[in-house]
Design an enzyme around this catalytic site. Structure first.
Site, mmCIF file in Angstrom:
data_model
loop_
_atom_site.group_PDB
_atom_site.id
_atom_site.type_symbol
_atom_site.label_atom_id
_atom_site.label_comp_id
_atom_site.label_asym_id
_atom_site.label_seq_id
_atom_site.Cartn_x
_atom_site.Cartn_y
_atom_site.Cartn_z
ATOM 1 N N ILE A 268 -57.037 11.157 -100.713
ATOM 2 C CA ILE A 268 -57.890 9.982 -100.884
ATOM 3 C C ILE A 268 -58.418 9.941 -102.320
ATOM 4 O O ILE A 268 -58.790 10.981 -102.873
ATOM 5 C CB ILE A 268 -59.084 10.064 -99.909
ATOM 6 C CG1 ILE A 268 -58.578 10.093 -98.468
ATOM 7 C CG2 ILE A 268 -60.072 8.918 -100.126
ATOM 8 C CD1 ILE A 268 -59.601 10.605 -97.464
ATOM 9 N N CYS A 269 -58.477 8.738 -102.906
ATOM 10 C CA CYS A 269 -59.135 8.554 -104.200
ATOM 11 C C CYS A 269 -59.806 7.190 -104.207
ATOM 12 O O CYS A 269 -60.057 6.606 -103.156
ATOM 13 C CB CYS A 269 -58.161 8.730 -105.364
ATOM 14 S SG CYS A 269 -56.983 7.387 -105.567
ATOM 15 N N ARG A 270 -60.085 6.668 -105.374
ATOM 16 C CA ARG A 270 -60.806 5.388 -105.470
ATOM 17 C C ARG A 270 -59.928 4.212 -105.050
ATOM 18 O O ARG A 270 -60.338 3.365 -104.275
ATOM 19 C CB ARG A 270 -61.307 5.190 -106.902
ATOM 20 C CG ARG A 270 -62.071 3.902 -107.107
ATOM 21 C CD ARG A 270 -62.660 3.837 -108.526
ATOM 22 N NE ARG A 270 -63.222 2.512 -108.767
ATOM 23 C CZ ARG A 270 -62.529 1.499 -109.279
ATOM 24 N NH1 ARG A 270 -61.256 1.652 -109.599
ATOM 25 N NH2 ARG A 270 -63.105 0.333 -109.467
#
Length: 101
Positions: free
Chosen positions: A65-67
Site C-alpha cells: 500500500i502507498c499513497r
C-alpha cells in the site's frame, strides 16, 4: 517476470470487513502514515524495504500500500526479484480514503 497482481481498495475493504486476515505493508513515509493507515498494516517505508526483507512474509498473500499505487508497485517489482510475491493496492490511500467518505 510475472505480472504484479492488483487489488482495488473496495475489494480489500470488503475482505477485511468479512474478517479475513490479510498481510499488508504500507510503504509510505512517516509523515504520510501519521495521517492514517489501514488497521493491521505494517509500516515499512519504501526506502527501507531492502534492509528489512526479513520482516516481509515470503508466503501467502502480501498487499503493498502507498499513497496512489506507484511506490507500492515499485516495491512489488523489487520484492519479486527475491521470490516474494505481493499484490499492489491500486489507487492507494487516496482511493481508500475517497471510498470511506
Amino acid at each position: 517476470m510475472k505480472p504484479i497482481l492488483e487489488i482495488e481498495p473496495s475489494e480489500l475493504r470488503r475482505r477485511l470487513l468479512a474478517g479475513e486476515t490479510i498481510q499488508m505493508i504500507d510503504v509510505r513515509e512517516d509523515d504520510e502514515v501519521a495521517q492514517g493507515m489501514i488497521s493491521g498494516a505494517k509500516h515499512i517505508p519504501l526506502g527501507q524495504i531492502p534492509g528489512r526483507l526479513d520482516e516481509i512474509p515470503n508466503e501467502g498473500e502480501v498487499i503493498m500500500i502507498c499513497r496512489s499505487g506507484g511506490r507500492s508497485m515499485r516495491a512489488c517489482h523489487f520484492l519479486q526479484q527475491y521470490g516474494i510475491e505481493c499484490t499492489n493496492m491500486t489507487g492507494g490511500m487516496l482511493e481508500w480514503n475517497e471510498e470511506e467518505a
